[in-house]
Design a protein around this motif. Structure first.
Motif, PDB file in Angstrom:
ATOM      1  N   GLU A 178     -39.017  -9.244   0.796  1.00  0.00           N
ATOM      2  CA  GLU A 178     -37.671  -9.687   1.154  1.00  0.00           C
ATOM      3  C   GLU A 178     -37.724 -11.169   1.497  1.00  0.00           C
ATOM      4  O   GLU A 178     -38.496 -11.598   2.365  1.00  0.00           O
ATOM      5  N   VAL A 179     -36.906 -11.984   0.802  1.00  0.00           N
ATOM      6  CA  VAL A 179     -37.037 -13.437   0.891  1.00  0.00           C
ATOM      7  C   VAL A 179     -35.812 -14.123   1.487  1.00  0.00           C
ATOM      8  O   VAL A 179     -35.795 -15.356   1.581  1.00  0.00           O
ATOM      9  N   ASP A 180     -34.801 -13.367   1.894  1.00  0.00           N
ATOM     10  CA  ASP A 180     -33.610 -14.019   2.445  1.00  0.00           C
ATOM     11  C   ASP A 180     -32.976 -13.116   3.489  1.00  0.00           C
ATOM     12  O   ASP A 180     -33.299 -11.930   3.596  1.00  0.00           O
ATOM     13  N   ILE A 181     -32.072 -13.700   4.259  1.00  0.00           N
ATOM     14  CA  ILE A 181     -31.357 -12.946   5.287  1.00  0.00           C
ATOM     15  C   ILE A 181     -30.402 -11.952   4.610  1.00  0.00           C
ATOM     16  O   ILE A 181     -29.678 -12.334   3.681  1.00  0.00           O
ATOM     17  N   PRO A 182     -30.391 -10.699   5.018  1.00  0.00           N
ATOM     18  CA  PRO A 182     -29.475  -9.734   4.410  1.00  0.00           C
ATOM     19  C   PRO A 182     -28.014 -10.175   4.573  1.00  0.00           C
ATOM     20  O   PRO A 182     -27.634 -10.771   5.591  1.00  0.00           O
ATOM     21  N   ASN A 183     -27.218  -9.856   3.576  1.00  0.00           N
ATOM     22  CA  ASN A 183     -25.774 -10.111   3.630  1.00  0.00           C
ATOM     23  C   ASN A 183     -25.085  -8.779   3.942  1.00  0.00           C
ATOM     24  O   ASN A 183     -25.050  -7.883   3.101  1.00  0.00           O
ATOM     25  N   ILE A 184     -24.572  -8.647   5.168  1.00  0.00           N
ATOM     26  CA  ILE A 184     -23.968  -7.391   5.610  1.00  0.00           C
ATOM     27  C   ILE A 184     -22.500  -7.646   5.926  1.00  0.00           C
ATOM     28  O   ILE A 184     -22.176  -8.500   6.761  1.00  0.00           O
ATOM     29  N   VAL A 185     -21.628  -6.920   5.256  1.00  0.00           N
ATOM     30  CA  VAL A 185     -20.182  -7.108   5.395  1.00  0.00           C
ATOM     31  C   VAL A 185     -19.541  -5.774   5.752  1.00  0.00           C
ATOM     32  O   VAL A 185     -19.857  -4.733   5.160  1.00  0.00           O
ATOM     33  N   ARG A 186     -18.622  -5.799   6.708  1.00  0.00           N
ATOM     34  CA  ARG A 186     -17.884  -4.596   7.119  1.00  0.00           C
ATOM     35  C   ARG A 186     -16.394  -4.862   6.964  1.00  0.00           C
ATOM     36  O   ARG A 186     -15.897  -5.910   7.401  1.00  0.00           O
ATOM     37  N   THR A 187     -15.681  -3.917   6.336  1.00  0.00           N
ATOM     38  CA  THR A 187     -14.236  -4.078   6.134  1.00  0.00           C
ATOM     39  C   THR A 187     -13.486  -2.871   6.687  1.00  0.00           C
ATOM     40  O   THR A 187     -13.967  -1.742   6.660  1.00  0.00           O
ATOM     41  N   ASP A 188     -12.290  -3.156   7.157  1.00  0.00           N
ATOM     42  CA  ASP A 188     -11.374  -2.121   7.645  1.00  0.00           C
ATOM     43  C   ASP A 188     -10.006  -2.441   7.060  1.00  0.00           C
ATOM     44  O   ASP A 188      -9.363  -3.415   7.457  1.00  0.00           O
ATOM     45  N   ALA A 189      -9.583  -1.653   6.068  1.00  0.00           N
ATOM     46  CA  ALA A 189      -8.303  -1.875   5.393  1.00  0.00           C
ATOM     47  C   ALA A 189      -7.331  -0.772   5.798  1.00  0.00           C
ATOM     48  O   ALA A 189      -7.566   0.409   5.512  1.00  0.00           O
ATOM     49  N   ALA A 190      -6.261  -1.148   6.480  1.00  0.00           N
ATOM     50  CA  ALA A 190      -5.240  -0.196   6.935  1.00  0.00           C
ATOM     51  C   ALA A 190      -3.973  -0.388   6.111  1.00  0.00           C
ATOM     52  O   ALA A 190      -3.568  -1.520   5.819  1.00  0.00           O
ATOM     53  N   LEU A 191      -3.342   0.712   5.760  1.00  0.00           N
ATOM     54  CA  LEU A 191      -2.127   0.679   4.945  1.00  0.00           C
ATOM     55  C   LEU A 191      -1.096   1.637   5.524  1.00  0.00           C
ATOM     56  O   LEU A 191      -1.417   2.769   5.885  1.00  0.00           O
ATOM     57  N   GLU A 192       0.144   1.166   5.588  1.00  0.00           N
ATOM     58  CA  GLU A 192       1.264   2.038   5.957  1.00  0.00           C
ATOM     59  C   GLU A 192       2.435   1.727   5.039  1.00  0.00           C
ATOM     60  O   GLU A 192       2.785   0.565   4.827  1.00  0.00           O
ATOM     61  N   VAL A 193       3.032   2.785   4.490  1.00  0.00           N
ATOM     62  CA  VAL A 193       4.161   2.641   3.583  1.00  0.00           C
ATOM     63  C   VAL A 193       5.274   3.569   4.054  1.00  0.00           C
ATOM     64  O   VAL A 193       5.060   4.772   4.231  1.00  0.00           O
ATOM     65  N   ASP A 194       6.455   3.010   4.255  1.00  0.00           N
ATOM     66  CA  ASP A 194       7.651   3.787   4.600  1.00  0.00           C
ATOM     67  C   ASP A 194       8.635   3.692   3.438  1.00  0.00           C
ATOM     68  O   ASP A 194       8.914   2.595   2.923  1.00  0.00           O
ATOM     69  N   ILE A 195       9.177   4.846   3.039  1.00  0.00           N
ATOM     70  CA  ILE A 195      10.101   4.896   1.903  1.00  0.00           C
ATOM     71  C   ILE A 195      11.322   5.726   2.291  1.00  0.00           C
ATOM     72  O   ILE A 195      11.198   6.849   2.782  1.00  0.00           O
ATOM     73  N   VAL A 196      12.499   5.166   2.069  1.00  0.00           N
ATOM     74  CA  VAL A 196      13.761   5.878   2.233  1.00  0.00           C
ATOM     75  C   VAL A 196      14.494   5.805   0.900  1.00  0.00           C
ATOM     76  O   VAL A 196      14.573   4.731   0.283  1.00  0.00           O
ATOM     77  N   ALA A 197      15.006   6.935   0.434  1.00  0.00           N
ATOM     78  CA  ALA A 197      15.681   6.948  -0.866  1.00  0.00           C
ATOM     79  C   ALA A 197      16.829   7.947  -0.849  1.00  0.00           C
ATOM     80  O   ALA A 197      16.766   8.982  -0.177  1.00  0.00           O
ATOM     81  N   PHE A 198      17.879   7.606  -1.586  1.00  0.00           N
ATOM     82  CA  PHE A 198      19.041   8.466  -1.764  1.00  0.00           C
ATOM     83  C   PHE A 198      19.379   8.505  -3.250  1.00  0.00           C
ATOM     84  O   PHE A 198      19.263   7.497  -3.953  1.00  0.00           O
ATOM     85  N   LYS A 199      19.816   9.672  -3.719  1.00  0.00           N
ATOM     86  CA  LYS A 199      20.275   9.737  -5.102  1.00  0.00           C
ATOM     87  C   LYS A 199      21.341  10.819  -5.251  1.00  0.00           C
ATOM     88  O   LYS A 199      21.392  11.793  -4.476  1.00  0.00           O
ATOM     89  N   MET A 200      22.225  10.621  -6.238  1.00  0.00           N
ATOM     90  CA  MET A 200      23.292  11.573  -6.538  1.00  0.00           C
ATOM     91  C   MET A 200      23.411  11.692  -8.052  1.00  0.00           C
ATOM     92  O   MET A 200      23.367  10.688  -8.773  1.00  0.00           O
ATOM     93  N   ASP A 201      23.531  12.926  -8.534  1.00  0.00           N
ATOM     94  CA  ASP A 201      23.664  13.190  -9.965  1.00  0.00           C
ATOM     95  C   ASP A 201      24.882  14.074 -10.205  1.00  0.00           C
ATOM     96  O   ASP A 201      25.104  15.066  -9.488  1.00  0.00           O
ATOM     97  N   TYR A 202      25.659  13.713 -11.232  1.00  0.00           N
ATOM     98  CA  TYR A 202      26.891  14.430 -11.565  1.00  0.00           C
ATOM     99  C   TYR A 202      26.872  14.789 -13.045  1.00  0.00           C
ATOM    100  O   TYR A 202      26.552  13.947 -13.894  1.00  0.00           O
ATOM    101  N   THR A 203      27.178  16.047 -13.351  1.00  0.00           N
ATOM    102  CA  THR A 203      27.217  16.515 -14.734  1.00  0.00           C
ATOM    103  C   THR A 203      28.560  17.187 -14.991  1.00  0.00           C
ATOM    104  O   THR A 203      28.989  18.035 -14.201  1.00  0.00           O
ATOM    105  N   ARG A 204      29.195  16.809 -16.108  1.00  0.00           N
ATOM    106  CA  ARG A 204      30.485  17.404 -16.451  1.00  0.00           C
ATOM    107  C   ARG A 204      30.549  17.687 -17.952  1.00  0.00           C
ATOM    108  O   ARG A 204      30.440  16.757 -18.764  1.00  0.00           O
ATOM    109  N   PRO A 205      30.685  18.962 -18.339  1.00  0.00           N
ATOM    110  CA  PRO A 205      30.899  19.268 -19.757  1.00  0.00           C
ATOM    111  C   PRO A 205      32.246  18.729 -20.222  1.00  0.00           C
ATOM    112  O   PRO A 205      33.243  18.767 -19.482  1.00  0.00           O
ATOM    113  N   LEU A 206      32.277  18.219 -21.440  1.00  0.00           N
ATOM    114  CA  LEU A 206      33.511  17.734 -22.050  1.00  0.00           C
ATOM    115  C   LEU A 206      33.777  18.607 -23.275  1.00  0.00           C
ATOM    116  O   LEU A 206      33.219  18.370 -24.347  1.00  0.00           O
TER     117      LEU A 206
END
Length: 812
Positions: free
Chosen positions: A419-447
């Motif tokens: 071993e010829v060099d200092i170790p490269n040690i990396v630690r990561t903490d990735a946090a994710l939060e997703v909020d979703i609000v949705a509305f929909k309306m569908d109308y069908t009419r025979p002609l």
């Protein structure tokens, strides 16, 4: 009428299809509905002689359930209606004479095809693949080789679908597929959808629908089409349920257990399910890189082995209240809680121009992901009459939380193993939060009796928050790395409206639609002091025309325009540490891609199908590799490329070699043509690819059903990634047990361990070869048991408002 006679007539009708009419005095017409007064498309209607039930002629219902039988001579007749999954309908005798130029039979109602014989419920066996006018349906329960797989593995075995080494899903050579669950968009990114599909056992899936050219009623997202996964749901009056247990083993074990319950009365329906899926698997990756440096090269040979565990718990509960015969109120809640634990170790051997006093880098990665997702839905549906005039409304809220921890250690050695060099040690903490609000309306009419108008509106509001903390182990303590730690917030509001009109003009069926979507987005990184906005409005027309093309044949034509928006994580400017020389990063400057698609479908004798499609995409969103030659570092990111063209042809044909052996062959051929400026140069690549799939079904003694599927794919092009040919074979068998209440399935996937890609990238100074090997060969055993009342009645299937947005969420 005796059953053998009826079976013969039904088979004869399928061979005859939409026949040419003869001269006569009377036109018969009517409509076919199910038990919930919904029109049944592609139902079979036969005109029979009353005296001996012999066939006179037949018809197939259109999208609105309407049928017409022309040129009927006077006489005494019966009308028969049938459809797979429903009991046959027979009318009373009809007397026609020359004074009746037209007779309207009104509505014919088909009942569910469950017949109780003591404790045994007998149902028709669906084929593994069904071809309909606008989609292909993969009936998962009908295939023994599907058991024991997860949803992602199942997709990879579907005709025209490809899942690459990064688990990116493409359809007929085109990425940008929109994955939906029960007709609802998931709002997840491709990576997050992959995680969800990997943790969903095939035993939970009823069917997969592949829709190449969706109408304006669907969200415009998904430039290459829609894959809709229909989950199972118990149904029926009284209390019933299903218990499914599964186990599999390749080099590592996997297991699943799921319980589904349903209780239904005349006034309400309560249902729920709980499932656990455990999966342990390996992935080996060999990577060769050749990087130019000061008139010479640095070569890297990297060997990594990753071992991954995942444990996922899914719960689903809901209820429907039948407020009246015409109005239903429903609630639905589902959630997912799980963890994913990856561990990997590798060696990177360097030669040529070395970056330091070492020629070997040894890496170790440990980590763990956890996620907590839930969605709630409130829905209301009102039918104004029994002819298809209805209004539906959905309101949704979804919350997705994920936390990803990773520690990466790199150590440097010379040729003597010192071993010829200092170790490269990396630690990561990735946090994710997703909020979703949705509305929909569908109308069908025979002609009238032959036309239908659909209209709808949808609004979605998405708020994402990403927080990445990067630390390095320096001087025996963890210290924050301000250059790589980051926070990214993204909000996106989409408002959409659509009109869709369908009609029948004699023998010509026409469907046309127009969808408009307004997008307002804001992305910002306080850490990097970066901010961008996106505001755009687009129209998405669609058109479909179909008509008979002589005896037994039919033709259809279609056109659509669609959009593929960047996923939330692709827009995230974070730089993710993979190893000492490999990184991943987002691109906040991505713009949407747009695709125009035209297609032609030809059905010959109602058995053989040919589909031709042309797709033209601008600002194609593509995974690319960027390289820093001086630092010998490679970045995987996403960019907009200029022009992408796709030409495809699909042929599907069934063959029956014997009474006990049948085969369906699906052949997909496509050309991917990519032309774009890239890194001070030009990408100009074109590649023809053919995919061949033959699904053999064997009806063996003792009610055993066998299946063997063979797959072959020639060389293909995915953006700048060239993938060499590969092939595979799956075998399986299933049999009913316990007087039909249970089912046992056994299969072996990827028998010869050949479904492994070989990937080449040669673009500019990038010269990379990748050989990933996954645990694709596995023996699977699945046992299912149904209990309770089995007089099944179709339950209301609905779509909520948030699944499109969940499609673009990522936990990675």
């Amino acid at each position: 009428m005796k059953k053998p006679t009826y079976t013969f007539l039904l088979l004869l009708f399928f061979c005859i299809g939409i026949s040419s009419t003869l001269s006569a005095q009377t036109l018969l017409k009517g409509r076919v509905l199910d038990e919930q007064q919904k029109p049944l498309s592609y139902a079979n209607v036969l005109l029979l002689h009353a005296k001996d039930s012999s066939l006179v002629k037949g018809a197939v219902t259109d999208d609105t359930g309407i049928f017409a039988i022309e040129a009927v001579p006077e006489g005494l007749y019966l009308i028969s209606g049938s459809m797979l999954g429903y009991a046959a309908y027979f009318s009373k005798s009809l007397q026609l004479n020359a004074q009746q130029p037209e007779m309207n039979l009104g509505d014919l109602h088909l009942q569910s095809a469950a017949v109780k014989l003591g404790e045994v419920t007998v149902k028709g066996q669906k084929p593994f693949i069904e071809l309909q006018q606008d989609k292909m349906i993969i009936n998962v329960d009908a295939s023994p080789v599907a058991a024991g797989n997860n949803a992602l593995e199942l997709l990879a075995k579907s005709p025209g679908v490809m899942v690459d080494h990064n688990s990116t899903i493409s359809l007929k050579g085109r990425s940008g597929v929109l994955v939906m669950i029960n007709g609802k968009q998931t709002y997840m990114s491709a990576e997050e959808v992959t995680r969800m599909l990997e943790n969903t056992p095939a035993s939970s899936i009823e069917a997969i629908e592949i829709i190449s050219n969706p109408s304006a009623k669907y969200d415009a997202a998904g430039t290459s089409g829609i894959i809709n996964i229909r989950m199972k749901k118990e149904k029926g009056l009284g209390t019933n349920g299903n218990l499914t247990l599964g186990a599999g083993y390749g080099e590592n074990p996997r297991g699943s257990a799921e319980l589904r319950m349903n209780h239904r009365t005349k006034d309400f329906n309560v249902f729920g399910s709980y499932g656990n899926f455990y999966n342990k698997r390996f992935q080996d990756i060999d990577i060769f890189r050749r990087i130019p440096f000061e008139n010479t090269f640095t070569e890297m040979k990297q060997y990594d082995r990753k071992l991954m565990w995942s444990d996922n718990n899914r719960i689903n509960v809901g209820a429907d209240w039948f407020l009246s015969k015409k109005t239903t109120l429903g609630i639905l809640a589902n959630g997912s809680l799980g963890e994913w634990v990856p561990q990997s170790s590798g060696r990177n051997l360097l030669s040529g121009a070395l970056p330091g006093a070492f020629n070997e880098v040894r890496s170790d990665n440990t980590g763990g992901d956890t996620w907590r997702d839930y969605t709630t839905n409130l829905n209301l549906k009102h039918a104004f009459d029994t002819k298809g005039h209805e209004l539906s409304f959905d309101a949704d809220y979804s919350n997705n939380n994920a936390d990803k921890l990773q520690t990466n250690t790199n150590r440097f050695f010379n040729t003597a193993g010192t071993e010829v060099d200092i170790p490269n040690i990396v630690r990561t903490d990735a946090a994710l939060e997703v909020d979703i609000v949705a509305f929909k309306m569908d109308y069908t009419r025979p002609l009238g009796e032959k036309s239908r108008l659909e209209a709808g509106w949808k609004s979605s509001f998405v708020d994402t928050n990403n927080d990445l903390v990067v630390e390095t182990f320096t001087e025996d303590i963890w210290q924050n790395d301000p250059l790589r730690s980051n926070r990214f917030m993204y909000t996106e509001n989409i408002h959409a409206g659509y009109l869709n009109f369908s009609t029948q003009l004699k023998k010509i069926s026409v469907q046309m639609g127009l969808r408009g979507e307004l997008t307002d987005a804001l992305g910002q990184s306080p850490t990097l002091s970066e901010r961008f906005t996106r505001n755009y409005f687009n129209l998405f027309p669609s058109l479909s025309i179909s008509h008979p093309a002589g005896k037994d044949n039919s033709l259809s034509y279609n056109y659509s325009r669609r959009i593929n928006r960047p996923s939330y994580d692709d827009l995230n400017p974070f730089v993710f540490f993979i190893d000492q020389y490999t990184f991943g990063k987002g691109n906040p400057y991505l713009t949407p891609e747009f695709t125009n698609t035209v297609g032609l479908n030809f059905s010959f004798k109602n058995k053989y199908v040919l589909s031709l499609n042309y797709n033209h995409t601008t600002d194609k969103i593509t995974q690319i590799l960027e390289q820093d030659d001086a630092l010998r570092q490679t970045y995987q990111t996403t960019a907009n490329l200029s022009t992408f063209k796709n030409y495809s042809a699909t042929v599907s044909a069934p063959f029956e070699w014997a009474k006990w052996w049948s085969t369906r062959v699906n052949i997909v051929g496509y050309i991917n043509d990519l032309d774009s400026p890239f890194n001070n140069g030009t990408i100009n690549q074109s590649q023809f690819t053919a995919q061949f799939m033959a699904m053999n079904t064997f009806n063996l003694p003792g009610k055993v059903r066998g299946e063997m599927t063979v797959f072959y794919q020639t060389k293909t092009l995915e953006g700048i990634f060239e993938i060499d040919p590969m092939w595979g074979m799956d075998i399986g068998a299933s049999t009913p047990i316990w007087k039909g209440k249970g089912n046992l399935k056994l299969n072996l996937s990827d028998v010869f361990f050949t479904r492994q890609p070989h990937i080449i990238v040669k673009q500019g100074t990038v010269d990379v070869i990748v050989d990933p090997r996954n645990e694709s060969r596995r023996l699977n055993l699945t046992l299912s048991y149904k209990f309770g009342k089995n007089d099944v009645k179709p339950s209301r299937r609905r779509s909520t408002a948030t699944e499109d947005e969940l499609e673009r969420v990522s936990r990675q």
